[in-house]
Design an enzyme around this catalytic site. Structure first.
Site, PDB file in Angstrom:
ATOM      1  N   ASP A 192       0.858  -1.188   0.000  1.00 42.03           N
ATOM      2  CA  ASP A 192       0.000   0.000   0.000  1.00 42.03           C
ATOM      3  C   ASP A 192       0.901   1.248   0.000  1.00 42.03           C
ATOM      4  OD1 ASP A 192       0.898  -0.783   2.551  1.00 42.03           O
ATOM      5  OD2 ASP A 192      -0.838   0.036   3.595  1.00 42.03           O
ATOM      6  N   HIS A 211       9.363  -0.984   9.267  1.00 44.20           N
ATOM      7  CA  HIS A 211       8.388  -2.079   9.189  1.00 44.20           C
ATOM      8  C   HIS A 211       8.535  -2.920   7.913  1.00 44.20           C
ATOM      9  CE1 HIS A 211       6.378  -0.212  12.568  1.00 44.20           C
ATOM     10  NE2 HIS A 211       6.129   0.884  11.876  1.00 44.20           N
TER      11      HIS A 211
END
Lengths: 325, 325
Positions: free
Chosen positions: B12, B243
């Site tokens: 995303d 992340h």
């Protein structure tokens, strides 16, 4: 402990409840006003009998014991005889008590003592929170009457012990726990994060057994059952966590937590995999836990891991003679 | 990375997605077969445009990009422009891409490539898991066609980042995450427990800025927005968690986790305070995590915290010239 405090111990005696009671009874400055019992480690009536047995062993048959909730908010009760033995005290067959429980229900006793001693009662709850939640419904002013609440329960960064997410005391009655933890009163929550690091070992047990006093001999013997459970299920070796006694020691100020932020705590009462989980907001952990508006629950995340020594010292020095009330 | 593997990156894009893509594109031995996009850090269409921009920056306009889910299982979509900027790339205004996304929907592309290359596709998912869940519904044999799945998502012993209990990728679509994590295929889950300890700093940013290549200059500039968010909300200083790039590095074998047991993982899809929580069974932690029957999810709990160096080295050495496909 502040001398103006009266302690009410709400428990489901239980091996570690017995250790907590004997720890407290060994301190002449601690005043236990009453003990109330709840289902959990064993049923509420057996818990009361066990409490009376322990009080009599310590020479304190004068402390009133009141039976409380026999089931949780939903009417169920899951007992943990696989942890605590069929009699709740490691199948040690302590003599039946001479005293009997009070006829006053536990929640009513809590409310009465809180009203009679406003601002001085400290509630120490080491079982499911059904009695405390009931007392809150009986007396909505209870949060303002009580001085402090210390609770053994929950699992924050640590796994649960009855499900991957939930600790036994909270999981036994999540609806009650949610009421108690969100009542807006000052609470110290002592979860598995702390209790699982305070470990009593076979060396401690040997010290207790060698002491020879009734209290030390009894505590050495109840640890057998506890070590059996912990060896097979948790640690893979003969040692056990000091859940309830650690909460007792924190309640009376003997153990000062190393890390205990005041944070928002919710309890998951849904029926999914999180049922009974204590959901604490620890997102401030990288910024030294900035204050959270409205939060009143201090969660003990770390202690210094030396408490078992203190516990065993206390149990070994317990007076052998009965004290007359 | 095993040379016979084809990577499909589901993302995303997103600041850390861009870092993950550029990290992977800097390794000539990594074959990215396609990139699929999903709502999350930004909307799915913007994520596709951002992915094309990043691929073109790295000289790889040949890699197909397919748009996927624009909303979650319940029809909602919560976007994170407050983290990633209005354009999803830290408001850096990278030129519009010359290529366009594929007309093939993301989930169909995943299924097609898995069928065409049985046993060699490695799915790396670093956004909400809606596309992977959709692909599982389109092709129930997918768990047997795919070689491995690596997912950035979840929070186990670490607090969540969008709620006290839930991490953003999982919280964005808990129903999809539950399907994906319980599909019985081999999954490596890279949760906040690991990613929050792999921290990129202003020193790293300065190194990137000083390098002067297009990739290094771009990555230095997108970090500004990311540091703004992390400073105000998480760390209180200008640094950020790696992340998605950490998950990428684990997927291709560049980072070997220090602690990563295979355990049962459920996702809380209830509407209580645990919604979106990843409930992993870590109760074996004191016994070196004994095997759990039926468990297929390896959860990364610890890495050695040196990954940001590796990431920055890679981004600083990225070739400035476009590579012809």
């Amino acid at each position: 402990m502040a001398s103006e405090e009266t302690l009410i111990v709400d428990c489901d005696t239980g091996i570690d409840d017995a250790l907590a009671l004997l720890y407290l009874l060994g301190d002449p400055d601690v005043e236990i006003g009453a003990v109330t019992t709840v289902f959990g480690n064993t049923d509420a009536d057996t818990a009361a009998l066990n409490t009376l047995r322990v009080l009599e062993l310590a020479g304190r048959p004068d402390i009133p014991v009141a039976v409380g909730a026999r089931s949780n908010w939903r009417g169920g009760s899951h007992l943990a005889s696989y942890v605590h033995g069929d009699d709740g005290l490691g199948n040690t067959n302590l003599p039946a008590p001479t005293a009997a429980p009070s006829s006053e229900p536990a929640a009513e006793l809590i409310v009465r003592l809180a009203r009679q001693n406003p601002g001085t009662v400290h509630l120490l709850a080491v079982g499911p929170l059904t009695n405390l939640a009931t007392a809150l419904l009986l007396e909505p002013e209870l949060p303002r009457l009580v001085k402090h609440v210390t609770i053994m329960g929950g699992a924050l960064r640590h796994p649960g012990n009855v499900t991957p997410a939930a600790e036994a005391n909270i999981h036994n009655d999540p609806e009650a726990a949610r009421i108690v933890l969100q009542a807006g009163w000052p609470v110290t929550l002592v979860p598995l994060d702390a209790t699982m690091t305070e470990v009593i070992t076979e060396d401690h047990q040997r010290r207790l057994a060698a002491t020879g006093s009734p209290v030390a001999t009894f505590t050495a013997s109840i640890l057998d059952q506890y070590f059996d459970f912990y060896e097979s299920t948790v640690f893979g070796e003969r040692k056990a966590a000091c859940h309830d006694p650690l909460a007792a020691a924190i309640a009376v100020g003997d153990v000062e937590p190393l890390l205990a932020p005041v944070v928002a705590v919710d309890v998951d009462t849904e029926d999914g995999p999180g049922r009974g989980a204590t959901v604490a907001d620890l997102r401030g952990q990288y910024r030294n836990f900035p204050p959270q508006e409205g939060a009143t629950v201090r969660v003990v995340l770390e202690t210094d891991r030396t408490f078992p020594e203190l516990l065993v010292d206390r149990l070994c020095s317990a007076a052998p003679a009965r004290r007359v009330a």
